[in-house]
Design an enzyme around this catalytic site. Structure first.
Site, PDB file in Angstrom:
ATOM      1  N   ILE A 131      17.516 -53.671 -81.423  1.00 53.89           N
ATOM      2  CA  ILE A 131      18.511 -52.608 -81.366  1.00 53.89           C
ATOM      3  C   ILE A 131      18.293 -51.695 -82.563  1.00 53.89           C
ATOM      4  O   ILE A 131      18.210 -52.155 -83.702  1.00 53.89           O
ATOM      5  CB  ILE A 131      19.951 -53.166 -81.317  1.00 53.89           C
ATOM      6  CG1 ILE A 131      20.964 -52.005 -81.197  1.00 53.89           C
ATOM      7  CG2 ILE A 131      20.257 -54.077 -82.484  1.00 53.89           C
ATOM      8  CD1 ILE A 131      22.350 -52.442 -80.756  1.00 53.89           C
ATOM      9  N   GLY A 139      23.022 -45.721 -92.689  1.00 54.34           N
ATOM     10  CA  GLY A 139      22.985 -47.164 -92.613  1.00 54.34           C
ATOM     11  C   GLY A 139      24.222 -47.691 -91.926  1.00 54.34           C
ATOM     12  O   GLY A 139      24.341 -47.655 -90.705  1.00 54.34           O
ATOM     13  N   PRO A 250      31.775 -57.458 -83.642  1.00 55.23           N
ATOM     14  CA  PRO A 250      32.367 -58.724 -84.106  1.00 55.23           C
ATOM     15  C   PRO A 250      31.472 -59.932 -83.842  1.00 55.23           C
ATOM     16  O   PRO A 250      31.341 -60.797 -84.718  1.00 55.23           O
ATOM     17  CB  PRO A 250      33.676 -58.798 -83.312  1.00 55.23           C
ATOM     18  CG  PRO A 250      34.053 -57.369 -83.110  1.00 55.23           C
ATOM     19  CD  PRO A 250      32.751 -56.663 -82.857  1.00 55.23           C
ATOM     20  N   GLU A 252      28.190 -59.911 -83.524  1.00 52.95           N
ATOM     21  CA  GLU A 252      27.040 -59.807 -84.427  1.00 52.95           C
ATOM     22  C   GLU A 252      27.411 -60.304 -85.819  1.00 52.95           C
ATOM     23  O   GLU A 252      26.627 -61.020 -86.475  1.00 52.95           O
ATOM     24  CB  GLU A 252      26.554 -58.363 -84.503  1.00 52.95           C
ATOM     25  CG  GLU A 252      25.398 -58.182 -85.481  1.00 52.95           C
ATOM     26  CD  GLU A 252      24.889 -56.757 -85.572  1.00 52.95           C
ATOM     27  OE1 GLU A 252      24.071 -56.492 -86.472  1.00 52.95           O
ATOM     28  OE2 GLU A 252      25.308 -55.908 -84.752  1.00 52.95           O
ATOM     29  N   GLN A 289      26.893 -85.218-115.190  1.00 53.67           N
ATOM     30  CA  GLN A 289      28.197 -84.757-114.705  1.00 53.67           C
ATOM     31  C   GLN A 289      28.150 -83.297-114.273  1.00 53.67           C
ATOM     32  O   GLN A 289      28.787 -82.920-113.274  1.00 53.67           O
ATOM     33  CB  GLN A 289      29.258 -84.941-115.794  1.00 53.67           C
ATOM     34  CG  GLN A 289      30.674 -84.650-115.297  1.00 53.67           C
ATOM     35  CD  GLN A 289      31.712 -84.805-116.390  1.00 53.67           C
ATOM     36  OE1 GLN A 289      31.752 -84.005-117.309  1.00 53.67           O
ATOM     37  NE2 GLN A 289      32.542 -85.849-116.289  1.00 53.67           N
TER      38      GLN A 289
END
Length: 387
Positions: A131, A139, A250, A252, A289
């Protein structure tokens, strides 16, 4: 892999899902063993044959109905595949984008003719999906795209350029986000399919050299007067693209969160194995620890992330996952992924910085998770609008 010891939700415990997970794991062991993944890294791409092998194994079109040319599963099957790829370090194979992003656009919005024409070929591996949203100047802001698809007679002429396109070197079935009416802004956006085989004016640019995810081909794409049949507009009509994108994003974004948890789980497994074997100052690194505290923090954060992602999966299966909740999952999980993998690399000391150790690859791969699918800053913006 159950390194977190978190019980699976009931919908993932069904016998059919468990058996499917085992079979997927075995297929990955056979087709995407560590030596194969190393060849992907060297070639910046998986072999084209792997797509056909995946189709033969029934791993393409997992959540598409059988009557439409798919395998008849649901989103749980996609999750199984994403998890197994992440757990086994084979997640550079862009199969989940093909399955759980590209194909749903055709199934949800395609005409009956489009489904019949494309879904079986996507399921077989004849077509490899991508896609094309992102452009050099646009972007996360999908409303700012410049690529156009102009109607001329019974076809469209596509012009523009895209970048950072996953599967870009191998894909021959590309959903192109384009303006069919630039004067209408978002309302003038459409999704148009370009089948690239033999398409005049279509060019692939560089296979982009990335910080991580090097085994996946990510490319520049150029469309110079590419003629596309008029019936290739998804849904059969112009101006539906932006709504279609918003409705599918959503899932994706949940995919990215699922993948983030799986990769971090692998990181924890690798780190536990390392600190139990490595010695410093006369005792195992796990016996310090500081190591115990750091790993306790990692396990807690990943447990919370997994439980939230499982919750979101349940919502999606019921058709109730909204954009804001998906944005929360995408941003928060990927932030946590980067944070805990950084901590686990530190526990490896100098060896963590060596590419031969899996934690180094996991560290590199994690960084892009906060960028693609919409940057985490955009996710926060979407969430903030609900306050």
């Amino acid at each position: 892999m159950n390194v977190l010891n978190v019980p699976e939700p009931a919908f993932m415990q069904e016998e059919e899902i468990t058996l499917f997970s085992d079979s997927v794991g075995k297929w990955i062991d056979e087709h995407a063993a560590p030596e194969a993944v190393q060849s992907w890294l060297a070639n910046s791409s998986v072999p084209r044959k792997l797509w056909n092998d995946a189709g033969d194994a029934g791993l393409l079109g997992l959540s598409m109905p059988e009557e439409d040319g798919g395998m008849g599963g649901d989103y749980r099957h996609e999750v199984v595949l994403m998890r197994q790829l992440g757990w086994k370090g084979a997640d550079h194979f862009g199969i989940s984008l093909h399955n759980a992003i590209v194909m749903p656009y055709i199934w949800h919005y395609g005409t009956a003719e489009q489904k019949a024409r494309w879904l079986p070929r996507l399921q077989s591996g004849e077509l490899v999906g991508a896609i094309a949203m992102t452009e050099p100047g646009a972007g996360s802001d999908l409303q700012g795209i410049k690529t156009t698809a102009v109607k001329t007679g019974n076809q469209y002429v596509v012009n523009g350029s895209k970048t950072f396109i996953t599967n870009g070197q191998l894909a021959n079935f590309i959903i192109v986000v384009a303006k069919t009416d630039p004067s209408e802004g978002a309302k003038g956006t459409s999704l148009i399919i370009v089948e690239t085989d033999g398409a005049e004016g279509f060019e692939r640019g560089r296979n982009l050299h990335k910080i991580g995810m090097e085994g996946n081909d990510t490319s520049e794409l150029f469309f110079n007067d590419v003629k596309v049949p008029g019936e290739n507009i998804i849904g059969g009509g112009e101006g539906q693209g932006f709504i279609q994108l918003m409705q599918q994003l959503p899932q994706e974004r949940l995919n990215i969160a699922v993948q983030g948890v799986a990769a971090a789980e692998r990181g924890l497994q690798e780190t536990l194995a390392y600190v139990k074997e490595r010695k410093a100052f006369g005792k195992r690194v796990i016996d310090f620890q500081n190591t115990q505290f750091k790993l306790a923090e990692v396990k807690t954060k990943l447990t919370v992330a997994k439980v939230f992602v499982d919750h979101c999966m349940g919502l999606l299966l019921k058709g109730e996952l909204d954009a804001v909740t998906a944005s929360m999952a995408k941003y928060w999980v990927t932030d946590i992924q980067g944070e805990v993998i950084d901590e686990m690399l530190q526990l490896h000391g100098g060896y963590g910085y060596m590419n031969e150790y899996p934690i180094a690859q996991l560290y590199k791969d994690a960084r892009v998770q906060r960028i693609y699918g919409g940057t985490n800053e955009i996710m926060k913006l979407l969430i903030a609008r609900t306050l």
